[in-house]
Design an enzyme around this catalytic site. Structure first.
Site, PDB file in Angstrom:
ATOM      1  N   SER A 127     -38.592  18.869  56.371  1.00 18.30           N
ATOM      2  CA  SER A 127     -38.559  18.433  57.760  1.00 18.30           C
ATOM      3  C   SER A 127     -38.638  16.914  57.854  1.00 18.30           C
ATOM      4  O   SER A 127     -39.264  16.252  57.011  1.00 18.30           O
ATOM      5  CB  SER A 127     -39.743  19.046  58.517  1.00 18.30           C
ATOM      6  OG  SER A 127     -39.925  18.432  59.783  1.00 18.30           O
ATOM      7  N   TYR A 152     -48.388  20.649  60.025  1.00 23.31           N
ATOM      8  CA  TYR A 152     -47.028  21.112  59.720  1.00 23.31           C
ATOM      9  C   TYR A 152     -46.338  20.154  58.753  1.00 23.31           C
ATOM     10  O   TYR A 152     -45.766  20.563  57.734  1.00 23.31           O
ATOM     11  CB  TYR A 152     -46.218  21.238  61.012  1.00 23.31           C
ATOM     12  CG  TYR A 152     -44.747  21.500  60.787  1.00 23.31           C
ATOM     13  CD1 TYR A 152     -44.318  22.716  60.263  1.00 23.31           C
ATOM     14  CD2 TYR A 152     -43.790  20.530  61.079  1.00 23.31           C
ATOM     15  CE1 TYR A 152     -42.964  22.961  60.042  1.00 23.31           C
ATOM     16  CE2 TYR A 152     -42.442  20.773  60.869  1.00 23.31           C
ATOM     17  CZ  TYR A 152     -42.034  21.983  60.346  1.00 23.31           C
ATOM     18  OH  TYR A 152     -40.706  22.221  60.117  1.00 23.31           O
TER      19      TYR A 152
END
Length: 324
Positions: A127, A152
């Site tokens: 990501s 995350y």
């Protein structure tokens, strides 16, 4: 060839499966169909795949070590596209344990399955969030990524390090893709563009963080899929003793200011947004921008879909799917 796709009922996962199926590959899909967002949307995506004779589906949790071991033992695959993960920056602030379980422990199960059963190439989702609070633009794969600002992001960086370890120890070819704000038809309802669309059509206010002083490197789903497929087909090699591991940004390469994005969405929907300006939220970053030079050199591809074209396609899908 036979390809395992985890997160097959997800936004990117469904589209990847469709492309692999269209070109004649046999696809084994895995998903736990959890309720992080509307499970019916996941089921609808899955129904698009289950009509294909070369697709088979296993409902299981990638964090279930025994179930994953049985899957790899009973279903020999040549390549793996690992997309299953607990997504969402803000959700990770209040539910950190599920990120450790799914994104870290679950990834170990995928890595173990790949190395024990001779998988030729593991492509996995990282990501843009790994860049944390970096301010140098555009983000480049050589930049330091040691200061994540959400759980995350920390788990995605951990995935990159874990994959490199397996590439080094076991010569498992791995490629990580740092996705930059993927959008388009069949997208995730927890993403801002999706919730903005719902609110605009319903006449309710949208929450605009950092008072609108944000920009994102939005990447249309068709561009993402083309890039992923090309990466799947090019297996990293161990050169001069280096591990067969690669990491690439995959983004539009042209960030769009948030207020411009909202104005474009308004135009596509034919309705004005009611905006509620708020401060920057914890875990968010003001801007993202991808350098995609390395990806272009590796597979000869750059995303090309303009934001107005991509948003128009999304808006048409949204109105059709939700009958609005």
């Amino acid at each position: 060839m036979k390809v395992l796709v985890t997160g097959a009922a997800g936004f990117i996962g469904m589209h990847i499966c469709e492309r692999l199926l269209e070109r004649g590959d046999e696809v084994l899909g895995v998903d736990d169909l959890n309720d992080y967002y509307d499970p019916e949307l996941k089921q609808a995506r899955l129904r698009r795949l289950e009509s294909r004779s070369n697709f088979r589906f296993h409902r299981l949790d990638i964090a279930d070590t025994d179930a994953m071991a049985r899957l790899f033992s009973s279903e020999p695959v040549r390549r793996v596209v690992h997309l299953a993960a607990q997504a969402g920056v803000r959700y990770s602030l209040t539910n950190p344990h599920i990120y450790a379980r799914t994104n870290v422990a679950g990834f170990v199960n995928v890595l173990e399955g790949c190395r024990r059963h001779g998988v030729e190439h593991l492509v996995y989702a990282s990501s843009s969030s790994v860049y944390g609070g970096n301010t140098k633009m555009p983000f480049s794969e050589g930049d330091a990524v040691d200061h994540p600002v959400s759980m995350y992001a920390a788990t995605k960086r951990a995935n990159e390090l874990m994959a490199h370890t397996y590439s080094h120890l076991y010569r498992l070819p791995t490629t990580g893709l740092r996705f930059f704000t993927v959008y388009g038809p069949w997208g995730r309802p927890d993403m801002a563009y999706f919730s903005f669309t719902r609110a605009i059509l319903e006449g309710t206010a949208i929450e605009v963080f950092n008072h609108g002083n944000m920009s994102r490197d939005f990447t249309y789903i068709d561009d993402i899929i083309e890039g992923v497929i090309r990466v799947v087909d090019r297996v990293p090699q161990a050169d001069a003793g280096d591990a067969p591991a690669k990491i690439f940004n995959i983004g539009g390469g042209a960030p769009v200011p948030l207020l411009e994005f909202i104005a474009t969405l308004e135009s596509c929907l034919g309705s004005k947004a009611i905006t509620r300006l708020l401060p920057l939220q914890a875990g968010d970053v003001p801007a993202t921008c991808a350098s995609v030079d390395a990806l272009s050199r590796w597979v000869g591809f750059r995303p090309t879909t303009p934001i107005d074209v991509g948003l128009d396609r999304f808006a048409r899908w949204y109105r059709s799917y939700y009958a609005q």
